[in-house]
Design a protein around this motif. Structure first.
Motif, PDB file in Angstrom:
ATOM      1  N   GLY A  15      19.103  11.135 -36.861  1.00 32.81           N
ATOM      2  CA  GLY A  15      20.350  11.674 -37.391  1.00 32.81           C
ATOM      3  C   GLY A  15      21.317  12.103 -36.313  1.00 32.81           C
ATOM      4  N   PRO A  16      22.517  12.527 -36.727  1.00 32.91           N
ATOM      5  CA  PRO A  16      23.586  12.784 -35.763  1.00 32.91           C
ATOM      6  C   PRO A  16      23.393  14.073 -34.987  1.00 32.91           C
ATOM      7  CG  PRO A  16      24.308  13.365 -37.965  1.00 32.91           C
ATOM      8  CD  PRO A  16      22.953  12.743 -38.113  1.00 32.91           C
ATOM      9  N   PRO A  17      24.067  14.170 -33.829  1.00 39.21           N
ATOM     10  CA  PRO A  17      24.075  15.438 -33.104  1.00 39.21           C
ATOM     11  C   PRO A  17      24.903  16.461 -33.863  1.00 39.21           C
ATOM     12  CG  PRO A  17      25.632  13.930 -32.137  1.00 39.21           C
ATOM     13  CD  PRO A  17      24.894  13.162 -33.204  1.00 39.21           C
ATOM     14  N   ASN A  18      25.009  17.636 -33.329  1.00 40.17           N
ATOM     15  CA  ASN A  18      25.834  18.675 -33.931  1.00 40.17           C
ATOM     16  C   ASN A  18      27.296  18.272 -33.765  1.00 40.17           C
ATOM     17  OD1 ASN A  18      27.374  20.956 -34.502  1.00 40.17           O
ATOM     18  ND2 ASN A  18      25.769  22.355 -33.831  1.00 40.17           N
ATOM     19  N   LEU A  19      27.847  17.641 -34.792  1.00 41.52           N
ATOM     20  CA  LEU A  19      29.180  17.064 -34.650  1.00 41.52           C
ATOM     21  C   LEU A  19      30.257  18.130 -34.550  1.00 41.52           C
ATOM     22  CD1 LEU A  19      28.900  14.030 -37.057  1.00 41.52           C
ATOM     23  CD2 LEU A  19      28.651  14.089 -34.589  1.00 41.52           C
ATOM     24  N   ALA A  20      30.042  19.268 -35.173  1.00 40.34           N
ATOM     25  CA  ALA A  20      31.042  20.328 -35.058  1.00 40.34           C
ATOM     26  C   ALA A  20      31.199  20.757 -33.609  1.00 40.34           C
ATOM     27  CB  ALA A  20      30.628  21.521 -35.914  1.00 40.34           C
ATOM     28  N   ARG A  21      30.091  20.850 -32.881  1.00 42.29           N
ATOM     29  CA  ARG A  21      30.160  21.180 -31.465  1.00 42.29           C
ATOM     30  C   ARG A  21      30.690  19.985 -30.676  1.00 42.29           C
ATOM     31  NH1 ARG A  21      24.815  22.543 -29.139  1.00 42.29           N
ATOM     32  NH2 ARG A  21      26.051  23.207 -27.373  1.00 42.29           N
ATOM     33  N   GLN A 279      19.441   6.682 -30.212  1.00 37.70           N
ATOM     34  CA  GLN A 279      18.711   6.821 -31.469  1.00 37.70           C
ATOM     35  C   GLN A 279      17.333   6.163 -31.381  1.00 37.70           C
ATOM     36  OE1 GLN A 279      19.566   8.769 -34.104  1.00 37.70           O
ATOM     37  NE2 GLN A 279      20.942   7.556 -35.402  1.00 37.70           N
ATOM     38  N   VAL A 280      17.282   4.977 -30.806  1.00 35.51           N
ATOM     39  CA  VAL A 280      16.012   4.251 -30.722  1.00 35.51           C
ATOM     40  C   VAL A 280      15.061   4.957 -29.758  1.00 35.51           C
ATOM     41  CG1 VAL A 280      14.963   2.049 -30.054  1.00 35.51           C
ATOM     42  CG2 VAL A 280      17.078   2.071 -31.392  1.00 35.51           C
ATOM     43  N   VAL A 281      15.569   5.443 -28.625  1.00 27.66           N
ATOM     44  CA  VAL A 281      14.731   6.202 -27.691  1.00 27.66           C
ATOM     45  C   VAL A 281      14.179   7.450 -28.380  1.00 27.66           C
ATOM     46  CG1 VAL A 281      14.739   7.579 -25.569  1.00 27.66           C
ATOM     47  CG2 VAL A 281      15.852   5.338 -25.603  1.00 27.66           C
ATOM     48  N   LYS A 286       9.769  10.368 -29.939  1.00 29.11           N
ATOM     49  CA  LYS A 286       9.656  11.605 -30.730  1.00 29.11           C
ATOM     50  C   LYS A 286      10.310  12.770 -29.991  1.00 29.11           C
ATOM     51  CE  LYS A 286       6.885   9.528 -33.740  1.00 29.11           C
ATOM     52  NZ  LYS A 286       6.643   8.250 -33.081  1.00 29.11           N
ATOM     53  N   ARG A 287      11.498  12.535 -29.488  1.00 25.87           N
ATOM     54  CA  ARG A 287      12.229  13.571 -28.755  1.00 25.87           C
ATOM     55  C   ARG A 287      13.585  13.788 -29.405  1.00 25.87           C
ATOM     56  NH1 ARG A 287      13.396  11.936 -22.792  1.00 25.87           N
ATOM     57  NH2 ARG A 287      11.238  11.244 -22.772  1.00 25.87           N
ATOM     58  N   GLY A 288      14.246  14.884 -29.057  1.00 23.61           N
ATOM     59  CA  GLY A 288      15.562  15.166 -29.598  1.00 23.61           C
ATOM     60  C   GLY A 288      16.599  14.207 -29.065  1.00 23.61           C
ATOM     61  N   LEU A 289      17.754  14.183 -29.739  1.00 22.73           N
ATOM     62  CA  LEU A 289      18.792  13.244 -29.358  1.00 22.73           C
ATOM     63  C   LEU A 289      19.384  13.550 -27.987  1.00 22.73           C
ATOM     64  CD1 LEU A 289      20.750  12.489 -32.647  1.00 22.73           C
ATOM     65  CD2 LEU A 289      19.570  10.856 -31.186  1.00 22.73           C
ATOM     66  N   ALA A 291      17.810  14.762 -25.291  1.00 23.80           N
ATOM     67  CA  ALA A 291      16.896  14.202 -24.288  1.00 23.80           C
ATOM     68  C   ALA A 291      16.931  12.680 -24.315  1.00 23.80           C
ATOM     69  CB  ALA A 291      15.474  14.711 -24.530  1.00 23.80           C
ATOM     70  N   ALA A 292      17.036  12.104 -25.518  1.00 21.08           N
ATOM     71  CA  ALA A 292      17.080  10.641 -25.634  1.00 21.08           C
ATOM     72  C   ALA A 292      18.362  10.082 -25.048  1.00 21.08           C
ATOM     73  CB  ALA A 292      16.957  10.248 -27.106  1.00 21.08           C
ATOM     74  N   TYR A 293      19.460  10.782 -25.254  1.00 20.04           N
ATOM     75  CA  TYR A 293      20.739  10.344 -24.688  1.00 20.04           C
ATOM     76  C   TYR A 293      20.675  10.361 -23.162  1.00 20.04           C
ATOM     77  CZ  TYR A 293      25.835   9.908 -24.229  1.00 20.04           C
ATOM     78  OH  TYR A 293      27.104   9.469 -23.921  1.00 20.04           O
ATOM     79  N   LEU A 294      20.140  11.424 -22.610  1.00 19.89           N
ATOM     80  CA  LEU A 294      20.051  11.517 -21.154  1.00 19.89           C
ATOM     81  C   LEU A 294      19.106  10.459 -20.581  1.00 19.89           C
ATOM     82  CD1 LEU A 294      20.045  15.403 -20.726  1.00 19.89           C
ATOM     83  CD2 LEU A 294      21.977  13.815 -20.603  1.00 19.89           C
ATOM     84  N   LYS A 295      18.027  10.157 -21.306  1.00 20.17           N
ATOM     85  CA  LYS A 295      17.141   9.077 -20.866  1.00 20.17           C
ATOM     86  C   LYS A 295      17.872   7.736 -20.926  1.00 20.17           C
ATOM     87  CE  LYS A 295      12.678   6.816 -21.659  1.00 20.17           C
ATOM     88  NZ  LYS A 295      11.394   6.830 -22.426  1.00 20.17           N
ATOM     89  N   SER A 296      18.719   7.552 -21.918  1.00 23.88           N
ATOM     90  CA  SER A 296      19.489   6.309 -22.039  1.00 23.88           C
ATOM     91  C   SER A 296      20.452   6.142 -20.875  1.00 23.88           C
ATOM     92  CB  SER A 296      20.252   6.289 -23.370  1.00 23.88           C
ATOM     93  OG  SER A 296      19.364   6.353 -24.470  1.00 23.88           O
TER      94      SER A 296
END
Length: 352
Positions: A15-21, A279-281, A286-289, A291-296
């Protein structure tokens, strides 16, 4: 080794990150930690002229669906191609690069994006894409059936965009260059079909599977043009060499991961289950978005550095290869600059 998600058991994307932030976060500027080369600045007058020509071309051919409204210039096609092709031989060649970029976006939006309300359907996508491919790779048969095919191509805006962009390209490109482009468009369409299939079945791929799909569903057709737009030809005997194909693929893959990173928040705002690399990472590891974004970002940097490292000896091998590698590098740099500065279209998640 990470364990793949169990889609049969109902595992879903995170699912999406905290879009309001996120919406209060970074607008413009490079992704922190991303490796890239600075682009040659785009001449704004040249970009405006390309946009003027492209809008005239699109309106003359009636390419836009009636529900498309707004400012044509907001997408910044002219600025994109000026950034991506700083060595272009003339405005006419830049305009054709823009025609293809525009046509590919029209086909993608009208045929592939189900949420756009334009009649797109995953069930009918294969049939539509094979007809789209024929707008680039002409049908040959009896005179009567060829005439029916021609009428069918001209009756549909996305098909017209492909057909007339290819006509303009063939006016200055060699047969080898046009054949190369047709092949790379078939790769793109295969990637569209794979992505649509996974979306229809709610399959969450392994990271390696996703990156394979993105090697096909990526910007390679745009990079296929670099020598023709710059006014020369990299001969087929050189282009087909495995090491040249590898650095070409690495350049294309790096640009595509850049697109995943910059469009991440925009895509998830409209579709929380949209497939992209973070999202796929996240699903696989099984990590948060965050951490997955930074790994990407790290995955991109490894691909980009491989391109830089492996293209250097090729560039030293001959003047033609040096020119070709420089064209690839310019496209990669210009693509990044367009994403990083297109604040009407992209904004980054609040992960830093």
């Amino acid at each position: 080794m990470s364990t793949p998600p169990d889609t049969a058991a109902g595992y879903s994307l995170p699912g999406p990150p905290n879009l309001a932030r996120s919406l209060r976060a970074r607008r413009g500027g490079a992704v922190p930690g991303l490796t890239y080369r600075p682009a040659t600045p785009a001449d704004p007058e040249k970009a405006r002229e390309i946009d003027r020509r492209l809008e005239s071309w699109a309106r003359r051919l009636d390419l836009f669906p009636a529900q498309w409204t707004g400012d044509f210039a907001q997408f910044q096609v002219g600025r994109a191609v000026v950034l991506q092709h700083p060595g272009a031989a003339d405005l006419e060649r830049l305009t054709v690069a823009g025609e293809f970029l525009l046509a590919e976006n029209i086909v993608d939006s009208c045929y592939c994006e189900e949420d756009e309300g334009r009649g797109a359907s995953r069930r009918s996508l294969g049939g539509r894409l094979v007809l789209a491919q024929s707008a680039l790779d002409p049908f040959h048969g009896t005179p009567a059936v060829e005439e029916e095919w021609r009428r069918g191509i001209q009756a549909d805006g996305p098909l017209r965009s492909y057909h007339w962009a290819m006509q303009d390209y063939a006016a200055f490109a060699t047969p080898s260059q046009t054949g190369r482009f047709v092949h790379d468009m078939a790769r793109l369409h295969l990637g569209y079909l794979a992505e649509a299939s996974w979306a229809a079945t709610r399959h969450v791929p392994h990271v390696w599977e996703y990156l394979v799909m993105r090697q096909f569903n990526n910007f390679r057709p745009c990079l296929s043009l670099v020598d023709a737009v710059d006014g020369y030809e990299l001969p087929e005997a050189l282009y087909a060499r495995p090491e040249v194909q590898r650095v070409t693929a690495l350049a294309c893959n790096a640009t595509t991961i850049v697109n995943d990173l910059y469009s991440f928040t925009k895509e998830l705002e409209s579709d929380p289950n949209h497939l992209n690399l973070p999202q796929v990472v996240a699903a696989n590891d099984k990590r948060g978005l965050k951490a997955a974004y930074l790994k990407s970002v790290e995955i991109h940097n490894q691909v980009f550095e491989a391109f830089e490292t492996e293209s250097a000896p090729l560039a030293a091998a001959s003047p033609l290869l040096e020119r070709y590698v420089r064209g690839l590098s310019d496209w990669v740099a210009g693509n990044h600059e367009w994403h990083a500065t297109n604040t009407d279209r992209y904004h980054l998640p609040n992960y830093w």
